[in-house]
Design an enzyme around this catalytic site. Structure first.
Site, PDB file in Angstrom:
ATOM      1  N   GLU A  49      13.980 -31.561 -81.880  1.00 26.25           N
ATOM      2  CA  GLU A  49      13.213 -30.866 -80.840  1.00 26.25           C
ATOM      3  C   GLU A  49      13.191 -29.411 -81.267  1.00 26.25           C
ATOM      4  OE1 GLU A  49      12.612 -28.194 -78.267  1.00 26.25           O
ATOM      5  OE2 GLU A  49      14.495 -28.909 -77.387  1.00 26.25           O
ATOM      6  N   CYS A 108      12.602 -22.807 -75.591  1.00 23.08           N
ATOM      7  CA  CYS A 108      11.781 -23.539 -76.560  1.00 23.08           C
ATOM      8  C   CYS A 108      10.431 -23.909 -75.968  1.00 23.08           C
ATOM      9  CB  CYS A 108      12.516 -24.791 -77.030  1.00 23.08           C
ATOM     10  SG  CYS A 108      13.010 -25.904 -75.703  1.00 23.08           S
TER      11      CYS A 108
END
Length: 704
Positions: free
Chosen positions: A279, A316
């Site tokens: 990720e 993120c």
């Protein structure tokens, strides 16, 4: 970020590495093979994000990484012998234990530059993820150690050979490598589905923020709710850990795309096909639609503002590219800058401060360097280290990792690359104009895969085409308008029930995602055999496997007395015209197929038919035992299908079979012990044809 050979893969950290331990500075321990491990050299110092003072040092030099893996597999594998509900209940107890100690975590979070509001996402958001996963598994999965994923798949003419897919816990360990921005949530959102799958974990936190992760892991282990070895923590480098992994192990990584790609290419992982889930940070987008009215513009500006300032932009999922119709670009930048002017940067301990610091000086240097690269193709219109738009509210701002909210403007996004490829992991966003849907879709795709995109629209604005074009490039698409804004969790909030990941640059992984995430750590196997073999393996009665009949009605038996496969064949009932008329009057359902003989004759049925729900009701009348007994209540119905019509004069009969038993954990000690029994119901007509099939669930008293 993962350190390789003692250094960050992106910024030289040699000035932070000291050979020997500084006795005056706290050294973080690792929690491995049942003990605290502290190295004696190759320490890296970590500095307070506000004051710049050294707060701790980290090293894992000398650790026996093979012993860490062996300990997980020899001790921690005990969690695989627990049922899903046992794991879920333990996770809930862990969450409650951590929640009682949350103020300790908030206190430690101050060193990372967070405001309390920022830390809430990490602390209580992380603990909330444990609660959410625990609830999901207890609600959706049976109390077994393996998951039967689908129904009987017949593979032969007479039904004596078929298959089911089952999922079992992998017999390895999951290695979780986490990023610095969410030291608690980032760890908990990974270990929750892993432990629920029955797989032990080894956690490697980023060095910045590792003190927070260590505090939480210490408390989890101290709680005693998990088996020994099911959770270990390595503070420092992992050295040769990957070299000792086997095909039953998995690796997950959160961090920069460049570091993730290097790890993914590790020869040992490739040689043994060890799953690697990444990720990665991505250049996520926010899109303002062309028809945007004044209210929608404000929604867009508010969302971009929140993503810039929350956690100082260190998410993120944060918005990095903001796409605006060319006619609205000036009004959007004006409103955004006006809001940003009200931000107060500084020490979160001071009253009135609304945005803290980046996690470290290293991160400040990285953001500064990335903004300088972005400036080759875009103009800074607000903020950055080059301007004096903010005064930092702290005694020694030069010592802290402060970076102001920064807005860039790129008026020619079609002609440049940097704004679509470079991510400044801080409070930085680039505004870009677009002229039409085709151009917009192309610009969004230039990010080459992102975690999330937000579309901000008027309520009546049709965005179907836009969603279809950008969805392949995203793990999540967040649609925001005046209606959803009232309760929306926002662009940058991953949720336990939804996929967190994305294609391409974003890593191709799917962290979170409800039961998908639990299944990621399990092996899916097609089991072929007879119905009896399927019943034995899956602990759930399979059509065609043996049944047991008794003179005692199944509803007179307690949960403990019932056997999977116990069957009741009921008396018969002939359906009359009066049944249909009376049910229509009682229910109010006068649909023509039941009541209009002429229309019914001309329909595909060829005659009047009984209501499907009458058949269900009549079936209950045939199999229910009316007297008081151990059955407490009907708990629900699943998988209802009406297979053949029942006409006037047809006779129905019911086969009731005990399919599955699941004991329930009592929340209220005053309740009688009980469990859920799933019954397979098959309603057949006088020709032995199946007319209806479904499962009913009943709550049944237990004797213990």
């Amino acid at each position: 970020m993962l350190e390789l050979n003692g250094n960050s893969t992106e910024i030289d950290q040699s000035d932070m590495i000291s050979s020997l331990k500084d006795q005056s500075v706290k050294s973080l321990c690792s929690l491995v093979y049942g003990q605290e491990y502290i190295a004696y050299k190759d320490f890296r110092s970590v500095y307070h994000a506000i004051s710049g003072e050294v707060i701790y040092q980290v090293s894992s030099q000398g650790m026996n990484t093979k012993a860490v893996i062996d300990f997980a597999k020899q001790k921690g594998s005990a969690i695989a012998t627990w049922t899903f509900h046992q794991r879920a209940n333990a996770l809930k107890q862990v969450a409650e234990y951590l929640l009682e100690r949350k103020e300790n975590y908030y206190a430690l979070a101050k060193a990372t530059g967070c405001t309390r509001k920022d830390a809430w996402v990490d602390v209580e958001g992380g603990i909330g993820t444990l609660f959410a996963y625990s609830s999901l598994v207890r609600r959706e999965l049976s109390d077994e150690t393996a998951l039967v994923e689908d129904a009987w798949i017949p593979l032969s003419k007479n039904g004596t050979f078929g298959a089911k897919h089952i999922l079992t816990a992998k017999s390895g360990v999951a290695v979780h490598i986490d990023a610095f921005n969410f030291p608690i949530w980032g760890m908990l959102e990974k270990i929750a589905p892993t432990l629920l799958a029955g797989v032990p974990c080894i956690v490697k936190p980023a060095t910045e923020g590792a003190e927070l992760t260590l505090a939480v892991v210490k408390d989890i282990l101290a709680s005693g709710f998990l088996p020994e070895g099911s959770l270990q923590l390595i503070c420092g480098q992992i050295y040769d850990l990957f070299d000792h992994l086997t095909p039953q192990d998995t690796v997950t990584f959160t961090g920069s795309a460049s570091t993730g790609q290097k790890l993914r290419a590790h020869p040992h992982l490739n040689q043994f096909s060890i799953p690697f889930t990444m990720e990665a940070d991505s250049v996520n987008s926010a899109i303002l639609t062309e028809q945007a009215n004044d209210e929608t513009i404000d929604l867009f500006v508010r969302e971009v503002f929140r993503e810039i300032t929350t956690k100082a932009g260190q998410k993120c999922t944060a918005i990095r590219r903001a796409f605006v119709p060319i006619a609205l670009i000036e009004i959007v930048q004006t409103r955004l800058i006006e809001k940003l002017k009200k931000v107060v940067i500084g020490d979160p301990e001071l009253e009135g401060v609304t945005m803290g610091a980046l996690a470290s000086i290293k991160q400040k240097l990285d953001v500064t360097a990335k903004v300088e690269l972005l400036q080759q193709d875009a103009q800074v219109i607000f903020g950055s280290h080059l301007r004096q738009d903010f005064n930092v509210q702290t005694q020694h701002p030069e010592k802290g990792a402060f970076y102001p909210p920064t807005v860039l403007l790129c008026m020619q996004p079609n002609d440049v690359k940097s704004v679509h490829e470079i991510e400044a992991f801080g409070p930085v966003v680039t505004l870009m104009p677009y002229q039409n849907l085709a151009e917009l879709s192309d610009l969004v795709a230039r990010g080459e895969g992102s975690l999330v995109a937000s579309i901000v629209r008027n309520i009546d604005n049709n965005i179907e085409q836009l969603v279809a074009k950008i969805s392949p490039w995203h793990g999540r698409v967040h649609i925001l308008d005046a209606e959803s804004a009232k309760e929306s969790t926002g662009h940058g909030s991953p949720l336990p029930h939804l996929v967190h990941g994305g294609p391409g640059r974003a890593g191709g992984g799917e962290e979170l995602g409800g039961l998908r995430a639990v299944k990621h750590y399990m092996q899916r196997t097609a089991i072929q055999g007879s119905p009896n073999a399927m019943t034995q393996v899956g602990h759930s009665w399979t059509v065609g496997s043996k049944v047991f009949e008794d003179r005692v009605h199944p509803f007179k038996k307690s949960f403990d007395e019932l056997r999977v496969g116990e069957r009741l064949l009921t008396a018969r009932r002939t359906v009359t015209e009066a049944d249909i008329v009376n049910f229509a009057c009682l229910s109010g359902d006068h649909f023509y197929a039941h009541m209009d003989k002429i229309s019914a004759t001309e329909s595909l049925f060829g005659d009047r038919v009984a209501h499907g729900y009458f058949i269900v009701s009549a079936a209950a009348g045939l199999f229910v035992d009316a007297a008081e007994g151990p059955v407490i209540a009907n708990y629900g119905m699943d998988n209802l299908r009406f297979v053949e019509p029942v006409k006037i004069g047809d006779t129905i009969q019911v086969e009731l079979t005990c399919k599955q038993k699941t004991p329930k954990l009592l929340r209220d000690t005053t309740q009688k012990p009980h469990g859920v029994v799933v019954w397979d119901i098959k309603v057949k007509n006088q020709r032995k044809e199946l007319v209806a099939t479904y499962d009913i669930l009943t709550l049944v008293e237990r004797s213990i």
